[in-house]
Design an enzyme around this catalytic site. Structure first.
Site, mmCIF file in Angstrom:
data_model
loop_
_atom_site.group_PDB
_atom_site.id
_atom_site.type_symbol
_atom_site.label_atom_id
_atom_site.label_comp_id
_atom_site.label_asym_id
_atom_site.label_seq_id
_atom_site.Cartn_x
_atom_site.Cartn_y
_atom_site.Cartn_z
ATOM 1 N N HIS A 142 83.354 -47.057 -18.089
ATOM 2 C CA HIS A 142 84.576 -46.358 -17.663
ATOM 3 C C HIS A 142 84.926 -45.209 -18.601
ATOM 4 O O HIS A 142 84.612 -44.068 -18.329
ATOM 5 C CB HIS A 142 85.725 -47.357 -17.547
ATOM 6 C CG HIS A 142 86.932 -46.801 -16.882
ATOM 7 N ND1 HIS A 142 87.036 -46.660 -15.524
ATOM 8 C CD2 HIS A 142 88.092 -46.319 -17.376
ATOM 9 C CE1 HIS A 142 88.190 -46.117 -15.209
ATOM 10 N NE2 HIS A 142 88.855 -45.895 -16.328
ATOM 11 N N MET A 163 96.773 -55.089 -9.851
ATOM 12 C CA MET A 163 97.097 -54.448 -8.586
ATOM 13 C C MET A 163 98.534 -53.928 -8.658
ATOM 14 O O MET A 163 99.451 -54.686 -8.960
ATOM 15 C CB MET A 163 96.949 -55.501 -7.479
ATOM 16 C CG MET A 163 97.439 -55.064 -6.146
ATOM 17 S SD MET A 163 96.287 -53.924 -5.367
ATOM 18 C CE MET A 163 97.216 -53.554 -3.884
ATOM 19 N N HIS A 221 90.187 -50.653 -22.821
ATOM 20 C CA HIS A 221 90.508 -49.348 -22.229
ATOM 21 C C HIS A 221 90.832 -48.387 -23.365
ATOM 22 O O HIS A 221 91.991 -48.227 -23.763
ATOM 23 C CB HIS A 221 91.693 -49.453 -21.257
ATOM 24 C CG HIS A 221 91.867 -48.213 -20.427
ATOM 25 N ND1 HIS A 221 92.423 -47.057 -20.923
ATOM 26 C CD2 HIS A 221 91.526 -47.938 -19.144
ATOM 27 C CE1 HIS A 221 92.435 -46.128 -19.969
ATOM 28 N NE2 HIS A 221 91.889 -46.644 -18.878
ATOM 29 N N CYS A 260 93.781 -46.483 -3.291
ATOM 30 C CA CYS A 260 93.088 -47.752 -3.522
ATOM 31 C C CYS A 260 91.633 -47.561 -3.958
ATOM 32 O O CYS A 260 91.079 -48.393 -4.680
ATOM 33 C CB CYS A 260 93.103 -48.603 -2.263
ATOM 34 S SG CYS A 260 94.682 -48.570 -1.386
ATOM 35 N N CYS A 305 90.016 -47.935 -7.610
ATOM 36 C CA CYS A 305 89.719 -49.237 -8.211
ATOM 37 C C CYS A 305 88.807 -50.106 -7.340
ATOM 38 O O CYS A 305 88.019 -50.889 -7.850
ATOM 39 C CB CYS A 305 91.010 -49.989 -8.485
ATOM 40 S SG CYS A 305 91.981 -49.171 -9.744
ATOM 41 N N HIS A 306 88.954 -50.004 -6.022
ATOM 42 C CA HIS A 306 88.165 -50.886 -5.151
ATOM 43 C C HIS A 306 86.893 -50.209 -4.642
ATOM 44 O O HIS A 306 86.062 -50.872 -4.029
ATOM 45 C CB HIS A 306 89.011 -51.339 -3.956
ATOM 46 C CG HIS A 306 90.212 -52.139 -4.350
ATOM 47 N ND1 HIS A 306 90.145 -53.469 -4.681
ATOM 48 C CD2 HIS A 306 91.507 -51.785 -4.519
ATOM 49 C CE1 HIS A 306 91.358 -53.905 -5.011
ATOM 50 N NE2 HIS A 306 92.198 -52.888 -4.928
HETATM 51 FE FE1 DHE Z 1 92.145 -42.305 -15.748
HETATM 52 C C1 DHE Z 1 90.466 -40.758 -18.341
HETATM 53 C C2 DHE Z 1 89.195 -43.040 -14.287
HETATM 54 C C3 DHE Z 1 93.774 -44.295 -13.521
HETATM 55 C C4 DHE Z 1 95.099 -41.205 -16.951
HETATM 56 N N1 DHE Z 1 90.192 -41.968 -16.231
HETATM 57 C C5 DHE Z 1 89.714 -41.338 -17.356
HETATM 58 C C6 DHE Z 1 88.285 -41.352 -17.322
HETATM 59 C C7 DHE Z 1 87.928 -41.988 -16.168
HETATM 60 C C8 DHE Z 1 89.128 -42.381 -15.491
HETATM 61 C C9 DHE Z 1 86.531 -42.235 -15.668
HETATM 62 C C10 DHE Z 1 87.361 -40.769 -18.373
HETATM 63 C C11 DHE Z 1 87.159 -39.304 -18.131
HETATM 64 C C12 DHE Z 1 86.289 -38.666 -19.197
HETATM 65 O O1 DHE Z 1 86.505 -38.900 -20.391
HETATM 66 O O2 DHE Z 1 85.383 -37.910 -18.840
HETATM 67 N N2 DHE Z 1 91.584 -43.509 -14.185
HETATM 68 C C13 DHE Z 1 90.326 -43.639 -13.757
HETATM 69 C C14 DHE Z 1 90.291 -44.530 -12.620
HETATM 70 O O3 DHE Z 1 89.294 -44.809 -11.921
HETATM 71 C C15 DHE Z 1 91.615 -45.147 -12.503
HETATM 72 C C16 DHE Z 1 91.498 -46.546 -13.063
HETATM 73 C C17 DHE Z 1 92.137 -45.315 -11.091
HETATM 74 C C18 DHE Z 1 92.214 -44.062 -10.298
HETATM 75 O O4 DHE Z 1 92.248 -44.145 -9.098
HETATM 76 O O5 DHE Z 1 92.212 -42.975 -10.851
HETATM 77 C C19 DHE Z 1 92.421 -44.254 -13.436
HETATM 78 N N3 DHE Z 1 94.099 -42.694 -15.314
HETATM 79 C C20 DHE Z 1 94.549 -43.522 -14.376
HETATM 80 C C21 DHE Z 1 95.978 -43.552 -14.331
HETATM 81 O O6 DHE Z 1 96.688 -44.229 -13.551
HETATM 82 C C22 DHE Z 1 96.476 -42.650 -15.389
HETATM 83 C C23 DHE Z 1 97.232 -43.433 -16.449
HETATM 84 C C24 DHE Z 1 97.379 -41.561 -14.842
HETATM 85 C C25 DHE Z 1 96.728 -40.799 -13.739
HETATM 86 O O7 DHE Z 1 96.164 -39.773 -14.043
HETATM 87 O O8 DHE Z 1 96.768 -41.242 -12.631
HETATM 88 C C26 DHE Z 1 95.159 -42.121 -15.932
HETATM 89 N N4 DHE Z 1 92.678 -41.199 -17.361
HETATM 90 C C27 DHE Z 1 93.957 -40.823 -17.643
HETATM 91 C C28 DHE Z 1 93.937 -39.969 -18.816
HETATM 92 C C29 DHE Z 1 92.614 -39.866 -19.234
HETATM 93 C C30 DHE Z 1 91.837 -40.640 -18.294
HETATM 94 C C31 DHE Z 1 95.173 -39.366 -19.475
HETATM 95 C C32 DHE Z 1 92.066 -39.076 -20.411
HETATM 96 C C33 DHE Z 1 92.280 -39.805 -21.694
HETATM 97 C C34 DHE Z 1 91.754 -39.019 -22.866
HETATM 98 O O9 DHE Z 1 92.478 -38.960 -23.879
HETATM 99 O O10 DHE Z 1 90.655 -38.485 -22.794
#
Ligand code: DHE
Length: 697
Positions: free
Chosen positions: A487, A244, A529, A203, A206-207
């Protein structure tokens, strides 16, 4: 296999008409009060029994609060009823009449009262299309309200709602009057500890760890107590249309755990521990010292065409040869690993886990593997390396930086050993109101090609920090005021401008990395996003950068060429409709004629695994959409080094043999499927070495 956590993110499910927006959840109502009707009551009984809420012994307002309806609906005249998970009930009487008269209605009601009663007793008979994001999801409006409320209370609610809006009532989506808050629910020490762990794992992203809210709403007792255990359990179990996740329906949490979490968020949040440099150093291990590493590649593979593929719930990456599709190695990394980035030469892969554990992988080894690791925080999402080569020096492969969610700081490390040597807290003041924030999390970090600098996005305070690493023990930091909720983002095609989503503010912030200042701020549809976005040449507007959105089914293109196309620079020049909201990633390649887009967090399963392409020569509509698999979610795209193939992940379920996940590979020219790499455990992000080093997207 390490600890498994299924799909974390938050997007929003969909609710029906009334109540706590949830399926089966336990109730606090004593047994003697429960009079569950096995059949819906006869409509005539309702109209005979009640004329207005005032005539009733039970108060409709109390009943709406008791049922948790306030958590999901806007209901004028009901304190605290400002929920946006289900339909706004401000004019539900008239809306109900409208439905009955329309040809779409599938229930049996003939009056607004009957319609409302049916919505409570048999919520799935007719699904309203007034949920945020579209049609309400079956099962979201709980059928359990009949267990939680007495017949009289239901009748009072029906009568009250049928007459809305009533004279003198506020119709705005603002709370009126005092919200009735219950007592703080008690948990045993064991339950509290378990709930703390679940909250941190699932959680906090996001929160916020301190529950002050960010992508998701604040979950402090002043907000949660008024909603009550029933409604909160329901939301946790079933999710919401605004992001959520449906933890119960996914099988991640049981009904009992959902209720425990509902109670937990009504208590004051515990503060997790800090982490010092010394503590980081205690976790630091070098498995192969730099002097013992190969001086040239020890295999014949084209390592620049390797893909580092996140196997999210395995806590691993799969290193895959982009020429042969062979998995070269499965490498253990951090828990729920998030992303990988490459060193400037491409030789090293840096992989960061959600647990703040960083792994350094050497691609020149005979079997590429981890050569060092360290944990620099408890909760992290970003990592980047030093990439600048120019008159200020050659910083290739020298340093790395990790951005943390908790504790809120970034750490600078040696690029070849991962020895951490500098920690900088991001705790600071919000850019706009200048208020202290205890938890400003580090989101995306990119390395500038124009200066020896990292661009560090500080989410909650809305500041973009330009961190100069020429003297990394004494880094200079320029703080640019931007927008809250920064983000993810990426470069424009010239790599001069960095575009980052301020997601909950519905804006793209543009930073000029050459001048080192804020270039522009662009309004977008709901919750942009971009991942890193996608750059292409629009036939009319010239160079553009693209993002899709979580909140709306829309892909926009923003002009990025102020010199040659000043009219369209930093304007939304295209707004292309997609299948719906819930898109996370877009991708293209300079050699490609397509822009690829996913719908990972769409509200229905088929759309979740449907991908689309848009033709650059006609960027007004999708050219083609198709299901990439018959299970799971299709997520994230990456090109091979040549830009001729596109890889898409099928994000399955780690506990479902045969459906844990795979990668589908398409010929980019023909859109034909070329191959599948099967039996990967929950693959998500994929990072091609060459494209990641050179920021090609
Ligand atoms: Fe991510 C990138 C944060 C959920 C897959 N994710 C990022 C970045 C951030 C971030 C800050 C940028 C990093 C950078 O470029 O330096 N992501 C978060 C969260 O806070 C969030 C919303 C909730 C959490 O608790 O993590 C979250 N993210 C997810 C997912 O649910 C995803 C789909 C699968 C997973 O990993 O849990 C996911 N995030 C990704 C991916 C990238 C990413 C594949 C990189 C994308 C790219 O092409 O650079």
């Amino acid at each position: 296999m390490k600890k498994i956590i299924p799909f974390f993110f938050m997007l929003f499910g969909i609710a029906l008409l009334l109540g706590a927006c949830a399926g089966a959840v336990t109730t606090d109502v004593p047994q003697e009060e429960i009079t569950p009707p096995t059949e819906p009551a006869e409509p005539t009984e309702v109209t005979e029994l009640v004329d207005t809420a005032d005539d009733l012994e039970v108060s409709a307002v109390d009943a709406l609060q008791k049922g948790g309806c306030v958590a999901c609906h806007i209901i004028p005249g009901v304190p605290g009823a400002v929920g946006t998970i289900g339909p706004d009930l401000t004019e539900i009487g008239a809306v109900a009449e409208g439905y009955i008269q329309s040809g779409e209605y599938s229930g049996e009601a003939t009056t607004a009262e009957e319609f409302l009663l049916e919505s409570i007793t048999s919520p799935d008979v007719f699904l309203s299309d007034d949920c945020p994001g579209g049609t309400c999801q079956p099962g979201l409006m709980p059928s359990s309200l009949t267990d939680q409320l007495t017949d009289q209370e239901i009748e009072a609610i029906v009568s009250f709602l049928a007459e809305l809006p009533q004279e003198g009532q506020e119709t705005a989506a603002e709370p009126s009057g005092t919200v009735v808050a219950g007592d703080v629910p008690q948990l045993t020490d064991e339950e509290f500890a378990h709930a703390t762990e679940i909250f941190f794992d699932r959680c906090a992203g996001c929160h916020g760890v301190l529950r002050n809210g960010a992508t998701g709403p604040a979950l402090t007792p002043e907000n949660t107590l008024a909603k009550g255990t029933t409604a909160l359990s329901a939301i946790i179990f079933n999710g919401t249309p605004r992001g959520m996740p449906d933890w119960g329906k996914q099988g991640v949490l049981t009904e009992e755990e959902a209720e425990m979490m509902a109670k937990f968020v009504q208590n004051e949040p515990p503060t997790p521990p800090e982490m010092s440099l010394e503590q980081m150093k205690e976790t630091w291990q070098v498995f192969v010292a730099p002097e013992d590493r190969p001086t040239e590649p020890q295999h014949d593979r084209d390592w620049e065409n390797f893909f580092a593929v996140t196997l999210r719930d395995a806590g691993q990456i799969a290193l895959i040869d982009g020429d042969t599709y062979e998995v070269v190695n499965h490498i253990n990394t951090g828990y729920a690993v998030h992303i990988s980035r490459m060193s400037a030469t491409g030789r090293y892969v840096f992989t960061i886990g959600r647990d703040g554990k960083l792994a350094l992988i050497d691609l020149w080894m005979e079997v590429p593997d981890t050569v060092a690791e360290v944990q620099v925080c408890y909760d992290a999402r970003s990592v980047e390396t030093s990439k600048y080569v120019g008159k200020e020096g050659d910083f290739s492969d020298q340093y790395a930086i990790v951005g943390c969610y908790w504790p809120p700081h970034f750490t600078i490390l040696d690029g070849e050993t991962l020895e951490p040597f500098k920690v900088v807290s991001t705790r600071s003041y919000t850019y706009d109101t200048e208020e202290y924030h205890p938890e400003p999390r580090v989101a995306a970090i990119v390395a500038s090609h124009h200066r020896p600098e990292w661009i560090v996005n500080v989410k909650e305070t809305g500041q973009v920090w330009l961190v100069n690493y020429q003297d990394p023990i004494n880094p200079t930091i320029k703080m640019i005021e931007a927008e809250r909720f920064l983000h993810d983002g990426g470069w424009d095609s010239t790599q001069r401008y960095f575009l980052v989503a301020a997601n909950q503010a519905n804006k793209i912030v543009v930073i000029d990395a050459e001048e080192g200042d804020l270039e522009a701020m662009v309004d977008t549809p709901e919750i942009p996003h971009p991942g890193r976005g996608a750059n292409w040449i629009d036939p009319e507007y010239g160079p553009v950068w693209t993002t899709s959105h979580l909140g709306e089914g829309s892909l926009i293109a923003i002009g990025t060429d102020p010199e040659n196309h000043p009219e369209s620079a930093w304007q939304v020049v295209r707004d292309i409709p997609l299948l719906g909201g819930g898109s996370l990633f877009v991708k293209t390649h300079p050699n490609s004629q397509w822009i690829w887009v996913d719908h990972v967090l769409a509200s229905d399963e088929v759309t979740q695994r449907t991908i689309c392409v848009i033709a650059k020569e006609n960027p007004t509509e999708t050219y083609k959409c198709w299901e990439a698999a018959d299970y799971g979610r299709a997520v994230h795209f990456e090109y091979n080094k040549e830009g001729t193939e596109v890889w898409v992940s099928i994000w399955g379920n780690a506990d479902q043999p045969g459906e844990t996940g795979e990668i589908v590979i398409y010929d980019d020219a023909t859109l034909e499927e070329i191959a599948r790499i099967p039996d990967l455990v929950t693959p998500t992000g994929k990072f091609n070495v060459y494209n990641t080093v050179n920021d090609i997207y």
